[in-house]
Write an enzyme that holds these catalytic residues in place. Sequence first.
Site, mmCIF file in Angstrom:
data_model
loop_
_atom_site.group_PDB
_atom_site.id
_atom_site.type_symbol
_atom_site.label_atom_id
_atom_site.label_comp_id
_atom_site.label_asym_id
_atom_site.label_seq_id
_atom_site.Cartn_x
_atom_site.Cartn_y
_atom_site.Cartn_z
ATOM 1 N N MET A 124 11.712 24.475 3.236
ATOM 2 C CA MET A 124 11.048 23.718 2.171
ATOM 3 C C MET A 124 12.041 22.957 1.300
ATOM 4 S SD MET A 124 8.426 24.998 -0.796
ATOM 5 C CE MET A 124 7.105 25.520 0.266
ATOM 6 N N ARG A 166 -10.836 -0.436 14.900
ATOM 7 C CA ARG A 166 -11.042 0.361 13.692
ATOM 8 C C ARG A 166 -12.003 -0.423 12.800
ATOM 9 N NH1 ARG A 166 -4.939 1.525 11.706
ATOM 10 N NH2 ARG A 166 -5.406 -0.558 10.960
ATOM 11 N N LYS A 215 0.850 -1.203 0.000
ATOM 12 C CA LYS A 215 0.000 0.000 0.000
ATOM 13 C C LYS A 215 0.884 1.250 0.000
ATOM 14 C CE LYS A 215 -0.339 -0.419 5.021
ATOM 15 N NZ LYS A 215 -1.188 -0.878 6.138
ATOM 16 N N TYR A 260 15.010 29.843 9.353
ATOM 17 C CA TYR A 260 13.778 30.529 9.762
ATOM 18 C C TYR A 260 13.629 30.518 11.278
ATOM 19 C CZ TYR A 260 11.946 30.485 4.967
ATOM 20 O OH TYR A 260 11.749 30.692 3.641
HETATM 21 C C1 LIG Z 1 -0.358 -1.970 6.648
HETATM 22 C C2 LIG Z 1 -0.913 -3.282 7.060
HETATM 23 C C3 LIG Z 1 -0.061 -4.367 7.318
HETATM 24 C C4 LIG Z 1 1.447 -4.238 7.352
HETATM 25 O O1 LIG Z 1 1.825 -3.644 8.569
HETATM 26 P P1 LIG Z 1 3.390 -3.422 8.931
HETATM 27 O O2 LIG Z 1 3.375 -2.936 10.328
HETATM 28 O O3 LIG Z 1 3.899 -2.388 7.973
HETATM 29 O O4 LIG Z 1 4.047 -4.737 8.749
HETATM 30 C C5 LIG Z 1 -0.637 -5.600 7.602
HETATM 31 N N1 LIG Z 1 -1.998 -5.739 7.643
HETATM 32 C C6 LIG Z 1 -2.838 -4.710 7.425
HETATM 33 C C7 LIG Z 1 -4.299 -4.936 7.509
HETATM 34 C C8 LIG Z 1 -2.325 -3.449 7.147
HETATM 35 O O5 LIG Z 1 -3.164 -2.432 6.940
#
Ligand SMILES: *Cc1c(COP(=O)(O)O)cnc(C)c1O
Length: 347
Positions: free
Chosen positions: A287, A117, A22, A239
């Site tokens: 930046m 969640r 992802k 800054y």
């Molecule tokens: C992102 C995610 C993972 C991977 O998690 P890591 O901590 O990066 O290994 C596994 N399962 C689900 C459902 C996730 O959203």
Amino acid sequence: MRHNLARARARAPGAQVWAVIKANAYGHGLAAALAAFEDADGLALVEFDKAAALRSLGWRKPVLMLEGAFEAADVAQARRERLSLIVHEPGQLDWLAGVGGDPVVPVYLKFDSGMRRLGFDAAGLRSAHARLSNLPGVACRGFASHFANADLAGGTDAAIAAFDAAVADLPGERSLANSAAVLGVPPAHRDWVRPGVMLYGGSPYADRSAADCGLRPAMRLESRLIAVRALGRGDAIGYGSTFVADRPMRVGVVACGYADGYPRHAPTGTPIAVAGRLTRTVGRVSMDMLSVDLDPVPGAQVGDAVELWGGPRVAIDDVAAAAGTIGYELMCALAPRVPVVVDEGRD
Ligand SMILES: *Cc1c(COP(=O)(O)O)cnc(C)c1O
């Protein structure tokens, strides 16, 4: 990334691996991920447009959509492109009820093991399973859950017990483990593991380095010194003039800032390396630039190489810790303007 995938396999030898890609493969790019993870048993992600890209790039093995369908059209796409869907919400069952038989959509029901969640409670899981079993266009492949505390000692015990009780006599595959559980919770490995950050060489732990976990950084962020300046005692830099020299010193200006994904919250003292020497940032990150203390690098000059993270001297997790965040966020936040060089290095 190949090395880290092999690490995940070695830690969970009985499990199949969904490599989690992802967020543009945690900032590393889909193409690089496809090449590095060609031996994975499946790929897991959230974005449906990227899932389509995987199929058109030739990935034929399973693809798991970690949040399932966001709308009915996603179910139609899943059916067309043979994507497996997490189902965590009754509305997603309504969309699945709308598709006919062959080809069927492979589905994993998600149990909420304490993250609160996504996912069903035990009773909800049973009724979702009963409903799924009567839908012609759906094949329930198994059950998944995601840990809230896999990085803490004993942090998965109650979650695993709740999951096992909820799915006790239901047939199908089980998938629980993220990176922290792949590395540290063998009872969670089951049929499919879902490592993410470890595949990119980030540590899933706050108190254990990636190197200690046998992982290698996949992303090295580099730049150069574009100016070197002498500060007198009392001179400020950057800054807000947050850093004031308490003695004469040399500082370097690095062509990298928050528009590149370097965290603006990184305070004076964040580790950085110039010409192979470890030193620290000074003043505010702007930046397009940040400044470094050149006292530990006496010969430093314009053009010298700078390691922001991921090389031999600066771990991304240490930069993240200094900035009050985690390596995950820095990887994902790498900005599109940063030129990327992919090292195919098969070692
Ligand atoms: C992102 C995610 C993972 C991977 O998690 P890591 O901590 O990066 O290994 C596994 N399962 C689900 C459902 C996730 O959203």
